[in-house]
Scaffold this active site. Structure first.
Site, short mmCIF file in Angstrom:
data_model
loop_
_atom_site.label_atom_id
_atom_site.label_comp_id
_atom_site.label_asym_id
_atom_site.label_seq_id
_atom_site.Cartn_x
_atom_site.Cartn_y
_atom_site.Cartn_z
N CYS A 25 -4.76 -1.45 -1.67
CA CYS A 25 -4.56 -0.45 -2.32
C CYS A 25 -5.73 -0.11 -3.17
O CYS A 25 -5.78 -0.85 -4.10
CB CYS A 25 -3.26 0.21 -2.39
SG CYS A 25 -3.69 2.12 -2.43
N ASN A 26 -7.05 0.97 -2.79
CA ASN A 26 -8.04 1.01 -4.07
C ASN A 26 -7.16 1.95 -4.89
O ASN A 26 -7.92 1.69 -6.55
CB ASN A 26 -9.15 1.09 -2.99
CG ASN A 26 -9.55 0.31 -1.69
OD1 ASN A 26 -11.02 0.20 -2.07
ND2 ASN A 26 -8.99 0.22 -0.97
N THR A 27 -6.62 2.58 -4.68
CA THR A 27 -6.35 3.81 -5.31
C THR A 27 -4.87 3.19 -6.35
O THR A 27 -5.33 3.37 -7.31
CB THR A 27 -5.42 5.71 -4.69
OG1 THR A 27 -6.36 5.09 -3.19
CG2 THR A 27 -5.32 6.08 -5.34
N ASP A 40 0.87 -1.26 -0.12
CA ASP A 40 -0.41 -0.05 -0.39
C ASP A 40 0.56 0.81 0.19
O ASP A 40 2.22 1.19 0.42
CB ASP A 40 -0.64 0.38 1.13
CG ASP A 40 -1.80 1.14 1.79
OD1 ASP A 40 -2.01 1.98 0.10
OD2 ASP A 40 -1.95 1.98 2.44
N SER A 41 0.36 2.54 -0.04
CA SER A 41 1.23 3.84 -0.51
C SER A 41 1.67 3.94 1.38
O SER A 41 2.49 4.39 1.29
CB SER A 41 -0.11 4.82 -0.34
OG SER A 41 -0.92 5.11 0.45
N CYS A 60 -10.89 2.56 0.90
CA CYS A 60 -9.23 3.00 1.32
C CYS A 60 -9.34 2.54 1.69
O CYS A 60 -9.91 1.99 2.90
CB CYS A 60 -9.40 4.94 1.02
SG CYS A 60 -7.68 5.38 1.75
N THR A 61 -8.21 1.98 1.90
CA THR A 61 -8.19 0.85 3.02
C THR A 61 -8.12 1.65 4.28
O THR A 61 -7.70 1.17 5.14
CB THR A 61 -6.62 -0.05 2.88
OG1 THR A 61 -5.54 1.08 2.34
CG2 THR A 61 -6.73 -1.37 1.68
N HIS A 62 -6.61 2.87 3.89
CA HIS A 62 -7.00 3.21 5.43
C HIS A 62 -7.89 3.67 6.41
O HIS A 62 -7.63 3.77 7.10
CB HIS A 62 -6.09 4.96 4.51
CG HIS A 62 -5.07 4.90 4.60
ND1 HIS A 62 -4.32 4.59 3.98
CD2 HIS A 62 -3.38 5.06 5.35
CE1 HIS A 62 -3.02 4.26 3.37
NE2 HIS A 62 -2.46 5.29 4.42
N TYR A 73 -1.55 8.33 -1.92
CA TYR A 73 -1.08 8.23 -3.85
C TYR A 73 -2.51 8.39 -4.01
O TYR A 73 -2.64 8.79 -5.35
CB TYR A 73 -1.86 6.86 -3.85
CG TYR A 73 -0.65 5.57 -3.91
CD1 TYR A 73 0.97 6.13 -3.68
CD2 TYR A 73 -0.06 4.45 -4.24
CE1 TYR A 73 2.12 5.26 -3.75
CE2 TYR A 73 0.29 3.82 -4.02
CZ TYR A 73 2.14 4.15 -4.20
OH TYR A 73 2.79 2.73 -4.41
N GLY A 74 -3.29 8.82 -3.51
CA GLY A 74 -4.43 9.83 -3.58
C GLY A 74 -4.60 10.64 -4.32
O GLY A 74 -5.69 11.34 -4.91
N GLU A 95 -1.66 8.06 8.95
CA GLU A 95 -0.83 7.92 8.32
C GLU A 95 -0.26 8.49 9.58
O GLU A 95 0.93 8.05 10.57
CB GLU A 95 -0.10 9.26 7.49
CG GLU A 95 -0.55 7.55 6.25
CD GLU A 95 0.42 6.61 6.28
OE1 GLU A 95 1.27 6.17 6.57
OE2 GLU A 95 -0.18 5.79 5.70
N1 DGL Z 1 -5.07 3.54 1.05
C1 DGL Z 1 -4.73 3.18 0.19
C2 DGL Z 1 -6.42 3.65 -0.61
O1 DGL Z 1 -7.09 2.14 -0.77
C3 DGL Z 1 -4.62 4.73 -0.33
C4 DGL Z 1 -5.00 6.15 0.36
C5 DGL Z 1 -3.38 7.46 0.23
O2 DGL Z 1 -2.35 6.77 -0.34
O3 DGL Z 1 -4.14 8.55 -0.31
O4 DGL Z 1 -7.34 3.78 -1.50
#
Ligand code: DGL
Length: 261
Positions: A69-71, A6-7, A180-182, A38-39, A148
């Site tokens: 990571c969805n992104t 993931d990011s 988003c996994t976060h 990443y978003g 984060e």
């Molecule tokens: N955890 C990530 C997701 O599922 C990305 C979050 C990020 O880096 O912006 O999209």
């Protein structure tokens, strides 16, 4: 060995599900902390990171890759599968399908990064699985960064989240997809906001089940966990207890290391 990336910290929510579904698998988790979030990045940048990290994990001995990571999945899972034709790749996509199937109001909302929110992949997911429902996409700028920094119980943020969700809840959305996994780590804060009106939908369990189906020999190992980060590996390891993932510490094969990817 299974490689999960993931990011940053978000994919740890997916790692935790995979670790409990595959207790003997050797797992490598890579956080691209030098480039989080990443978003807010463009697709080309994300694609390049994903291809480099995928290659790095395969060189490390991984025989199954999970894009936690969805992104990154929206921007680059197709390119990654093309570049690693012999390695099964599991992506993570917002749980639009389970949310649509279980919604009784016919109205759902998807919380996502800006990049996922504008992606063609999410638009297609909605067309295919929720074509007859009302689906609101809510970009949530800054939410991944909040995870984060481990600022998870700030009352100011609870108020921001309440205001963000108020219009869709008032309009009758009864499933709120954590796209988003976060955001899985924000669930304890979001649950009281949606309580009695909507349920949160997360797909970490479904991703773990898919890994069980595809793991083959990767399921059999010593149950070790290796943590890698492209910046500040010590912060990645220190985040485990802060995110309620202390139990993963017992699988650690050594201290988190810096990955040069
Ligand atoms: N955890 C990530 C997701 O599922 C990305 C979050 C990020 O880096 O912006 O999209």
């Amino acid at each position: 060995m299974i490689g999960i990336f993931d990011s940053g910290l978000g994919g740890l929510s997916v790692l935790a599900s995979i670790a409990s579904a595959l207790p003997h698998a050797n797992l490598v988790y890579l956080a691209d902390t030098a480039h989080v979030p990443y978003g807010e990045k463009d697709d080309r940048f994300i694609r390049e990171r994903v291809l480099n990290i995928g290659r790095h994990l395969v060189d490390h001995g991984c025989t199954l890759i999970v894009v936690a990571c969805n992104t990154a999945t929206a921007a680059a899972v197709a390119a990654l599968r093309k570049s690693l034709p012999n390695i099964p790749v599991v992506g993570v996509e917002p749980g639009v399908k389970p949310a649509a199937a279980s919604s009784t109001s016919g109205h759902i909302a998807v919380l996502a990064t800006e990049s996922t929110a504008r992606s063609e992949r999410l638009a297609r997911l909605i067309r295919e699985h929720a074509g007859t429902l009302q689906v609101d996409i809510l970009p949530c700028p800054g939410w991944a960064t909040r995870v984060e920094t481990l600022h998870l119980d700030d009352p100011g943020f609870t108020e921001t989240a309440r205001r963000h969700l108020a219009p869709v809840l008032a309009a009758g959305a009864d499933r709120i997809v954590l796209g988003c996994t976060h955001y899985a780590f924000l669930a304890p804060l979001l649950e009281p906001i949606v309580a009695g009106r909507a349920l949160l939908v997360d797909v970490a369990g479904a991703v773990a089940r898919q890994c069980v189906r595809l793991a083959a020999t990767s399921a059999h190992g010593q149950g070790r966990l290796t943590l890698l980060a492209t910046a500040s590996p010590e912060r990645l390891q220190a985040a485990l207890p802060a995110l309620g993932l202390n139990h993963l510490g017992t699988r650690l094969s050594g201290p988190a290391c810096r990955a040069s990817v």
